[in-house]
Design an enzyme around this catalytic site. Sequence first.
Site, PDB file in Angstrom:
ATOM      1  N   GLY A   2       0.774  -1.241   0.000  1.00 56.70           N
ATOM      2  CA  GLY A   2       0.000   0.000   0.000  1.00 56.70           C
ATOM      3  C   GLY A   2       0.801   1.284   0.000  1.00 56.70           C
ATOM      4  N   HIS A  59      -1.273   1.801 -12.889  1.00 54.29           N
ATOM      5  CA  HIS A  59      -0.578   0.659 -13.492  1.00 54.29           C
ATOM      6  C   HIS A  59       0.865   1.056 -13.777  1.00 54.29           C
ATOM      7  CE1 HIS A  59      -0.057  -3.067 -15.652  1.00 54.29           C
ATOM      8  NE2 HIS A  59       0.520  -2.379 -16.616  1.00 54.29           N
TER       9      HIS A  59
HETATM   10  C1  GRF Z   1       2.351  -0.613  -7.830  1.00 57.46           C
HETATM   11  O1  GRF Z   1       3.457  -0.645  -8.669  1.00 57.46           O
HETATM   12  C2  GRF Z   1       1.080  -0.498  -8.631  1.00 57.46           C
HETATM   13  O2  GRF Z   1       1.215   0.286  -9.770  1.00 57.46           O
HETATM   14  C3  GRF Z   1       0.855  -1.927  -9.026  1.00 57.46           C
HETATM   15  O3  GRF Z   1       1.214  -2.674  -7.893  1.00 57.46           O
HETATM   16  C4  GRF Z   1       2.145  -1.945  -7.121  1.00 57.46           C
HETATM   17  C5  GRF Z   1       1.551  -1.783  -5.766  1.00 57.46           C
HETATM   18  O4  GRF Z   1       2.427  -1.159  -4.875  1.00 57.46           O
HETATM   19  N1  GRF Z   1      -0.488  -2.130  -9.515  1.00 57.46           N
HETATM   20  P1  GRF Z   1       1.879  -0.513  -3.525  1.00 57.46           P
HETATM   21  O5  GRF Z   1       1.066  -1.610  -2.820  1.00 57.46           O
HETATM   22  O6  GRF Z   1       1.058   0.681  -3.857  1.00 57.46           O
HETATM   23  O7  GRF Z   1       3.118  -0.188  -2.748  1.00 57.46           O
END
Ligand code: GRF
Length: 204
Positions: A14, A111
């Site tokens: 997160g 993404h």
């Molecule tokens: C991020 O790179 C997001 O773009 C992808 O998964 C990752 C999640 O990271 N969908 P976090 O949980 O926000 O640190």
Amino acid sequence: MAKLKVAILISGRGSNMAALLEACADGRVDAEVVLVGANRPKAGGLETAQTAGVPTAVVNHRDYADRPAFEEALHAALVASGAEVVCLAGFMRLLTDGFVSRWLDRLVNIHPSLLPSFKGLSTHERAIEAGVRFHGCTVHFVRPAMDAGPIIAQAVVPVLQDDTPDTLTARVLEQEHRIYAEALGWIAAGRVRVEGERVLISPA
Ligand code: GRF
């Protein structure tokens, strides 16, 4: 005017969620995070949200017979929170047409690639292998197809010759945190409108 009510859905650590919470707390984004929801009870981000005093909910997909049943419970939790906009932030479940259409143009995703390139997983590895000179991240409204939908914001980072997936991931993640907060700020300010496949941002 009342602040926009936002829910954030996560599956893991997160860090994007934390960036959005911070931007709402320090006034960069005029929105209130009313719920952080996770489909995994062990999602690390739940603790971050609780520490920040934000209500959390776990809707564990394993507790439901099928995807529609899981989504029904997720939808109910979102509605109960009063959320008007839902931000997916590392939420690792595909959502069905039914769920997406209920939240049409109110469901946002981040993404880690310059869409429409590199949909799906392992985007950084694939970008390095493909030899692209530039990579990045995209904030977009969600449509039923995976990693598709009108693009709200993108950031570009160069791919360096000595990049590893880890170094590239770190450089992109920094940009994710920046553009996700910026895009949510535009939405909260009522500046974002979807026209066909395009998103138009009105001046501040
Ligand atoms: C991020 O790179 C997001 O773009 C992808 O998964 C990752 C999640 O990271 N969908 P976090 O949980 O926000 O640190």
